[in-house]
Every structure is written in C-alpha cells, then in structure tokens.
Design a protein around this motif. Sequence first.
Motif, short mmCIF file in Angstrom:
data_model
loop_
_atom_site.label_atom_id
_atom_site.label_comp_id
_atom_site.label_asym_id
_atom_site.label_seq_id
_atom_site.Cartn_x
_atom_site.Cartn_y
_atom_site.Cartn_z
N ASN A 521 23.31 6.50 -32.97
CA ASN A 521 22.67 7.43 -33.56
C ASN A 521 21.27 6.94 -34.32
OD1 ASN A 521 21.47 10.00 -34.49
ND2 ASN A 521 23.09 9.94 -36.03
N PRO A 522 20.30 6.65 -33.79
CA PRO A 522 18.92 5.91 -34.44
C PRO A 522 18.69 6.98 -35.60
CG PRO A 522 18.74 6.22 -32.22
CD PRO A 522 19.89 7.09 -32.21
N GLY A 523 18.47 6.20 -36.79
CA GLY A 523 18.20 6.97 -38.09
C GLY A 523 17.39 5.95 -38.74
N GLY A 524 16.96 6.40 -39.97
CA GLY A 524 16.07 5.90 -41.09
C GLY A 524 14.73 6.50 -41.07
N TYR A 525 13.98 5.94 -41.93
CA TYR A 525 12.57 6.49 -42.35
C TYR A 525 11.81 6.59 -41.05
CZ TYR A 525 7.95 7.43 -43.69
OH TYR A 525 6.74 7.82 -43.80
N CYS A 526 11.46 5.62 -40.38
CA CYS A 526 10.63 5.52 -39.05
C CYS A 526 10.99 6.30 -38.11
CB CYS A 526 10.91 3.96 -38.51
SG CYS A 526 9.65 3.83 -37.06
N VAL A 527 12.27 6.54 -37.55
CA VAL A 527 12.73 7.45 -36.71
C VAL A 527 12.66 8.83 -36.97
CG1 VAL A 527 14.91 8.51 -35.58
CG2 VAL A 527 14.67 6.17 -35.76
N ARG A 528 12.89 9.20 -38.56
CA ARG A 528 12.81 10.65 -39.12
C ARG A 528 11.11 11.07 -38.96
NH1 ARG A 528 15.08 9.64 -43.32
NH2 ARG A 528 13.54 9.35 -44.78
N HIS A 529 10.47 9.87 -39.47
CA HIS A 529 9.10 10.42 -39.41
C HIS A 529 8.41 10.52 -38.09
CE1 HIS A 529 4.73 10.09 -40.77
NE2 HIS A 529 4.64 9.12 -39.67
N LEU A 530 8.88 9.74 -37.01
CA LEU A 530 8.27 9.99 -35.68
C LEU A 530 8.82 11.26 -35.43
CD1 LEU A 530 8.77 6.56 -34.12
CD2 LEU A 530 6.63 7.45 -34.82
N ARG A 531 10.12 11.67 -35.43
CA ARG A 531 10.54 13.03 -35.00
C ARG A 531 9.91 14.05 -35.32
NH1 ARG A 531 15.93 11.99 -35.97
NH2 ARG A 531 16.24 11.59 -33.86
N GLU A 532 9.68 14.18 -36.81
CA GLU A 532 9.13 15.16 -37.58
C GLU A 532 7.63 15.10 -37.11
OE1 GLU A 532 11.75 15.20 -41.84
OE2 GLU A 532 9.68 14.44 -41.76
N ARG A 533 6.80 14.20 -37.04
CA ARG A 533 5.57 14.27 -36.74
C ARG A 533 5.37 14.92 -35.40
NH1 ARG A 533 5.36 14.76 -40.77
NH2 ARG A 533 4.81 16.65 -40.06
N TYR A 534 6.16 14.44 -34.40
CA TYR A 534 6.19 15.14 -32.99
C TYR A 534 6.59 16.49 -32.84
CZ TYR A 534 7.62 15.62 -27.97
OH TYR A 534 7.59 16.11 -26.96
N LEU A 535 7.60 16.89 -33.50
CA LEU A 535 8.27 18.21 -33.55
C LEU A 535 7.42 19.21 -34.17
CD1 LEU A 535 11.92 17.58 -33.55
CD2 LEU A 535 10.75 18.29 -31.56
N VAL A 536 6.86 18.81 -35.35
CA VAL A 536 6.00 19.81 -36.35
C VAL A 536 4.58 19.86 -35.60
CG1 VAL A 536 5.09 20.03 -38.44
CG2 VAL A 536 7.47 19.49 -38.09
N ASP A 537 4.02 18.63 -35.53
CA ASP A 537 2.51 18.37 -35.37
C ASP A 537 2.29 18.10 -33.81
OD1 ASP A 537 2.17 18.99 -37.97
OD2 ASP A 537 2.32 16.92 -38.47
#
Length: 556
Positions: A521-537
Amino acid sequence: MRRWKFVLIVLALAAPVLTGCTGTQRAPEVFELVQQADAAPTPRLEWQPCADADLRGFDCASAAVPLNYAEPAGKTIELAVVRQPATDAEQRIGTLFTAVGGPGGSGLDWARQGELLSGELSERFDVVTFDQRGIGGSAPVRCFADDEQQRRFWDAALVPPANADEERAAEQAARALAQGCAQHSGELLGHLTTVDAARDLDLLRRAVGEEQLTYTGGSYASYLGQVYGALFGERVRALQLTSLIDPKTYTGDARAEVVGTAAGTAEVRAEFLRLCAVAGKAKCAFAGGSERSDLTGPAAPPERPEKAGSAGPVDQTTTTQPADAAADRLRARDDALLERLRQGPITVGAGEQALSVRYSQVVQTHATMLYDPERGWPALADLLIELERGPAGDPAKVRQVLAAGAPDYDFLDSFTAITCADQSAGWRPADWQALSHDVAAAAPLFGPFWLALHQPCTVWPAPEDGYPQRHTGPWTLGSDKPALLLNNRFDPVTPATFAKDAQQELVNARLVVVADGYGHNPGGYCVRHLRERYLVDLQLPAPGATCTADRQPFAS
C-alpha cells in the motif's frame, strides 16, 4: 492485532500520452458487453444514514443490478453501497468511487474501520464504495451449509501442501469446495467475473448522476479499474490505480502470473531479512536469535533469492559485506525453520497452552505479513523467533500472529469464486501435477503457495457455455485523461514489474514508483500529493517523476 487480507531501482515510466480518444472504436465483443449494460435500468439509490452502529457518519443504500447482463431486464441482485459525504459541500466536485482488493474484500467492512479516504479527497468528493457482487452484503457466495462447516474446512486447508499426503488432501479439498459452491451458489457462479463488476460500477455511476467516472483502487481493485477502462474508456474522468495487476498476464498466462507474484514475494522476504539484520534485535526480534537452534540444528547456507519477474535466482557478487553476511545468516535460519516444518509441525510452548504450527501456516504468514512493513514485518519477526524457541517459545504470541495473517473465511469463499470466474479457463486437473512441479522449480518457496490458491479452479463448476462475458484484452485506456499508476518498488504481491507491464498494456497511462517503498500500500506525502492533484485537478506528474517513502521498515 487485526487480520491482513489478501485485500503488489528507481523506476518511473512515462507512456506515450494519448488524448482525444473518446472516439476509439470498440471491438464487437466489447460493444456487446457495453450494450448489455446500457440496456439495464439505472438503479435507484435511496440514501439513508447507515443503521449499523459501526457505519455511523456514512450513508447506505442498495442498488438493484442484473444477475445476468445478457438478460438486462431479468432477475436482479442487490448491491450494498456506502457513501462518505463530502465535507466541503460548496467545493464539492462530485463522486469518487473506490473499491477493495482481493478479490473478496468488503467495501462496507473497510468503511467500518473509519474514513474511506481523508484529506482533500474527503473534502471535495462524496466517496462511494460497495460490496462487489459475490461479497459481503451483495449476494455473497456461499459454499457451505453453515458457518461451522465453513470454519472446519478452511482451518484444515493446507495452502501450500508440504508433502505428497498433503497434496492428495489438497486435491480432495479443492473438489469439495467446488462442489459446495455449486450446491449453495450455483446460479450466481456464472456471473461473478470482473466484467460483471465493472458493469455494476457503470450502473452505480449512472445512479449517482455522474457523466464520467472518477475512480481510485488498488491491488485487485486496480484490475477492476482496468476492466472498466477497457470497456467504458470514454466515460472515465480520472482513473488512479495503485499496486497494479498486469491484466494481460492475469487473464491469459496463469503460470507467469503465479511465478511473477511469487518472485515478488521472495524479493520482499529477502529485503525483510536484510533490513531486520540492519535494524538489530531492539527493533526486529528475529535479529536477536542464535545461528544454531536446538529445534532446527545449524543453519544451512542460504540459497540465492529469486528475482521478481524472473524464473531464476538473483545473481550475487562473490564479495560479502558485513551487512549482507548478517542478512544471509537470518535467511539461513528462516530456511532451516521452513525445512524443519516440511518434516512436520513445530510445537511452541509446553503444557495445555502448547501450540502445534504447520508448514502451510508459516508460509502463508510470511506472504501476508510482508504486505505491511509497519506492523506485519515486526510481527513476522516475532513469529520466527518463537518458532525457533520451540517448547520454550510463547504460544500466545504465535497464536496472535497466525490469526492476524489468516484471511477470514467469507473472504476465501468469494476470492475463490471470483478468481475462478476470471481465470478458470486456463486450469485443468490433468495439468496440475506438472504445473505444480514447474512452478516449484521456478519459485521454490512462494510459488506453491500462490498456485495452491487456484487449485479449485481446475475443477470449477463453470457454466456449460463458459464465461462469454470475460474480457482478455486489449487493455488500452481510451479516455481523454491518462490514468495515474502508483506502485511500491518492493511489493510482495504486485511487484513493480507488474506495474510496468500494466502501464504498457493501458498505453494511455503514467507510472510513478515509490523507489524505496515497501509493502502493498504505497503511502506518504508524495503519493498522497500526486493522488490528490490528479483526482482533484486532473494534473499528472511530470514524465520520469518518482516518489520516496516517508519512513523505512523497522524505523523507530
């Protein structure tokens, strides 16, 4: 300790990015699958606060979908659906669908553990998940007359078998399971492919009023997303997939899928032992044991680990550094334990509380505990040191670890039925012995484990006409927006090689690997940031982007 569920180099590949693919022509068989789904009525979701106290704060509904999409106006089944409402209604984008891996994991059980998704995703989206057909609250697969019969069967399961007697017992058990599933779930079994689940997902998209699907899912749920993208690509807004299955191998090359998975597990086991040696006994209990055990004798020289994605061992240099030597000693001790278990169970503790531990239990616990480096890796180390202690060991601690590493029984029923619906075309009883030997030669430790999970598929009660709704490719994602793929470098069940292959199959996708990431389960700030920016923006990372993990295994 909770149970783990089968709920997978600096590497980041950027595929050619396809845009304007809305007009991609479908193959005739895909067109028919889509047409059948489009002919089904849109489910009506009557959202209500969930009555289950463990789902407080969520909304629940049920969705009627066709049992058989070839008869879209025919008999229906009910899907259990749960919604986590967006916390910022004014900035709400829409609905973000997600699903649980396995196959066999329950979306409602996931919600019972707390927030489905957090941070900006929970603010901007209604997050919706569901129990896939055949699971939990959605027409669950039944293979036994009652819970007690189910418990006895799975507690006695030998996955993998350790000798010829156990192999014969495993063959009999596979036949009994297939017959039980046919007896208790016969009508359902022909309609459990992931294509059926993807069409259910499209009906849920329609039911919440979304013109396009926004989706995130990992492990088996990445395959659900891949199937959806292959069928309904022009209906995709954003597809974010994690811990990836290679769809081509999964559907078309059973041996390669098992051997590739097993090689990834072996590679992560080697990393577990290496990092345990580096951490020392204060952080990893197994690092504090002796090189000689009264139970196993002196440790044998370690074999070379398999390399993920290959059928042979990893090449090693002739010069051994101190850290490598310490890891080799731990590997030799673990190998000695496993070889001793092949000869018969190990008894941990003495007296009434003594516990007999089988080979199959320990191999399975290796595989499942490697999923989670934060809790699973220390637990695996505890198990190994207690096994070495034998009669002097702590049986309570061993019971706790074994229970945490064992999937629940309902999960196993659903996993088997859905896996065989997707894959049973490639399995035949007459081929099993030769295939078993071949897989064991290519991946000696974990190959037999991952293969054994498929043995019921050799005798599965498939419909007379097979599974005409199966999709085996092509997998190109025909959407305007490329998919975002995320994978740990060291994943024990969906190795980075699978992610590379999946990216090539989807074509319209960008892959980012967590270069020093461990676990499933990839986690951490980098993964969270990439996921959010992709799904939101809908922002993709730059070609060649990589992530680094926030913490390493056995960190204090």
